[in-house]
Each structure stands twice: as C-alpha cells, then as structure tokens.
Design an enzyme around this catalytic site. Structure first.
Site, short mmCIF file in Angstrom:
data_model
loop_
_atom_site.label_atom_id
_atom_site.label_comp_id
_atom_site.label_asym_id
_atom_site.label_seq_id
_atom_site.Cartn_x
_atom_site.Cartn_y
_atom_site.Cartn_z
N ASN A 92 0.98 -1.16 -0.01
CA ASN A 92 0.03 -0.18 0.12
C ASN A 92 0.96 1.04 0.08
OD1 ASN A 92 -2.01 2.11 0.71
ND2 ASN A 92 -2.29 1.55 2.53
N TRP A 93 1.45 2.00 -1.18
CA TRP A 93 1.70 2.96 -1.32
C TRP A 93 1.42 4.35 -1.01
CZ3 TRP A 93 3.05 2.60 -7.53
CH2 TRP A 93 4.52 1.21 -7.53
N LYS A 94 0.48 4.35 -0.34
CA LYS A 94 -0.41 5.35 0.45
C LYS A 94 -0.02 7.04 -0.58
CE LYS A 94 0.51 3.34 4.89
NZ LYS A 94 0.11 4.08 6.05
N HIS B 29 -8.93 1.19 4.56
CA HIS B 29 -8.52 1.13 5.55
C HIS B 29 -8.75 1.98 6.12
CE1 HIS B 29 -4.10 2.26 5.75
NE2 HIS B 29 -3.39 1.22 5.23
N GLU C 225 -7.06 4.70 7.45
CA GLU C 225 -6.39 6.05 7.06
C GLU C 225 -7.62 6.19 6.55
OE1 GLU C 225 -2.76 5.30 5.79
OE2 GLU C 225 -1.93 4.81 7.43
N GLU D 22 -5.59 -5.64 9.90
CA GLU D 22 -4.70 -4.89 10.49
C GLU D 22 -4.80 -4.02 11.92
OE1 GLU D 22 -2.47 -3.02 6.82
OE2 GLU D 22 -3.93 -1.80 6.90
N GLY E 11 2.27 2.00 10.44
CA GLY E 11 3.22 3.06 10.58
C GLY E 11 3.41 2.80 12.18
N SER F 8 2.51 -3.03 10.26
CA SER F 8 4.26 -2.76 10.57
C SER F 8 4.84 -4.32 9.89
CB SER F 8 4.96 -2.72 11.92
OG SER F 8 4.74 -1.06 12.47
N GLY G 92 2.26 -1.30 4.50
CA GLY G 92 2.29 0.48 4.03
C GLY G 92 4.32 0.12 4.20
N GLY G 93 5.22 0.93 4.95
CA GLY G 93 6.40 0.86 5.17
C GLY G 93 6.48 0.52 3.98
C1 PEP Z 1 -0.67 0.14 5.94
O1 PEP Z 1 -0.63 0.94 5.51
O2 PEP Z 1 -1.82 -0.82 5.16
C2 PEP Z 1 0.47 -0.98 6.92
C3 PEP Z 1 0.66 -2.13 7.05
O3 PEP Z 1 1.56 0.57 6.47
P1 PEP Z 1 2.44 -0.39 7.74
O4 PEP Z 1 2.69 -1.42 7.02
O5 PEP Z 1 3.26 1.16 6.94
O6 PEP Z 1 2.49 -0.39 9.21
#
Ligand code: PEP
Length: 255
Positions: free
Chosen positions: A13-15, A99, A101, A171, A177, A217, A238-239
């Site tokens: 997920n590049w956000k 998601h 966010e 999640e 994040g 994460s 994500g990251g």
């Molecule tokens: C996400 O955005 O779905 C996510 C899991 O982010 P991260 O891996 O950065 O926690």
C-alpha cells in the site's frame, strides 16, 4: 503457512507516495528481484495518478497494480472521487477498501465500506478489505467483537460467489505505521477469529478458501514468523512496500 486451498497475497500500500516517474523507477527496480517468485500474488496499490505508469512498468511481469480506494457510485457529483467503472476502464483489478486511514481521516464507516465493496465487486474487481481494532479496543479485550462486527457489516449482502473476489486484511490500527507489530500469536488468533465469523456467514468450506492477510508494520525482519501462522495468508504492507529490498524479503518469506 496457509493451506494450499487459498492463495498467499503480498500487497503493498503505497499510500500518498510515488509520482508516476518514481513509481516507474521503483517497479523497474523490483521487477527482476521478484521475477519467478510465484508462490504468492504480488500487488502494489498506488495513488490514482500513479496507477497508469506503474501498470505500464509492470506489464509482462508477475506484479499487479491496484488502487487505494473506490467510490460506490458509477458517476456524478462526488468531487474528488473515482468510480469502479473508471478504474476498470484503465485495467485495474485490485482495490483496497476500508483502510484505517480512510476510516480515521476521511470519515469512512462500515456502511460506506460496504457500499464501496459491493460496487467494486459488481464491476468485477478484487477487493482488499481492511479491518481491525484500535488500541483501546484491544486493551479492553474486545478485539474479537470489533473484527466480527466489521466483518459482518462490511460484507453485508456480499454473497459467497462474490466473496471469491475478497481478500481480508486484518490490520490492527495500533500497528499501522507505528513500528509496533502484532505478535504472530495475536495475528493468528484474530485472523482465525475472522475466519470463524466467515464460517458463520458462509459456511466453513467457503471460509477456508478466503485469503486473510495481516497488516501492521510487517517488514523484512518479522514477515517470516507472521507468515508461518496457518491463518495468516499474506501481508498488506505500507512502509516496507516503498523499499524494494524490504518488500522482496517479505515476498521471499512467503515462498
Ligand atoms: C498499511 O498501510 O496498510 C500498513 C500496514 O502500513 P505499515 O506497514 O506501514 O504499518
């Protein structure tokens, strides 16, 4: 590792990251690194304006490109939104919906998540449906109740046939994040709980076929342990999806 009757899916997920040129460079970098690694599906969900460039760069490879959200109406006065028909028109197959966010910052509710999910499915897309508890809910010991409620509301009126095109991403919001990861045991327990809810809704045979990812994460250091759990069928990342070597290490952990 999950049984053979469901597919492992490693999705990034590049956000709000990567311009079209940056996405092209990233896909060109990672393409040879994940080539031939076919034990899992590999997807990157990109900002709308980056999708086309990413798809062109990924053409002919084992990488698929998805979107990060979709509106539930086909067209009309919904400034800033994009419909499933529009995404389909440019060849998008996957879309993240719900998601945290989106829920936290943009007012998404289980009702709108359900509407968006049904619209995407009706347009032949595959949905990565995100759900999970916030920190206070985990501390209060109501994680199972929260994910059960979200699963039921988000999938209301989605039949077993349509469910074949749904991936669930568990999640925990406190892990997204933050660098805090659910332990493999916590991830396994809650993914298993979601599968039990699916069994109540659709029957055990159907529930056994649904891919349930863990997200929060996940990285090159913890992926192997998380993915080793029988109810964890992949990751939403994500990251670490912005760094080719880290994402490739997660793909390797899923092989
Ligand atoms: C996400 O955005 O779905 C996510 C899991 O982010 P991260 O891996 O950065 O926690």
């Amino acid at each position: 590792m999950n049984p053979a009757n469901r597919r492992t899916v490693i999705a990034g997920n590049w956000k709000m990251n990567f311009t079209p040129d940056e996405a092209t460079a990233f896909i060109n970098e990672i393409k040879p690194m994940v080539a031939g690694k076919d034990n899992c599906d590999i997807i990157f969900c990109a900002p709308y304006v980056t999708i086309d460039a990413a798809m062109k760069a990924a053409a002919g490879s084992n990488i698929k490109i998805g979107a990060e959200n979709v509106h539930y109406e086909e067209k009309g006065a919904f400034t800033g939104e994009v419909s499933a028909k529009m995404l389909k028109a440019i060849g998008v197959e996957y879309v993240i919906i719900g998601h945290s966010e989106r829920r936290q910052y943009f007012g998404e509710t289980d009702t709108t998540v359900n509407l968006r999910t049904k619209a995407a499915l009706a347009n032949g897309m595959k949905v990565i449906l995100c759900l999970g508890e916030v920190k206070e809910q985990r501390l209060a010991g109501i994680t199972n109740e929260v994910v059960a409620m979200q699963t039921k509301l988000d999938l209301a009126d989605v039949d077993a046939e349509a469910l074949k095109n749904v991936i669930i991403a568990y999640e925990p919001v406190w892990a997204i994040g933050t660098g805090l990861t659910a332990t493999p045991e916590q991830a396994e327990e809650t993914c298993g709980e979601i599968r039990k809810v699916l069994a109540d809704m659709y029957g055990a045979d159907v529930a056994e076929t649904v891919t349930i990812q863990y997200g929060g994460s996940m990285n090159d250091a913890n992926a192997a342990e998380l993915l080793a759990k029988p109810n964890v069928d992949g990751g939403l990342i994500g990251g670490a999806s912005l760094v080719a070597s880290k994402f490739t290490a997660i793909v390797d952990a899923a092989q």
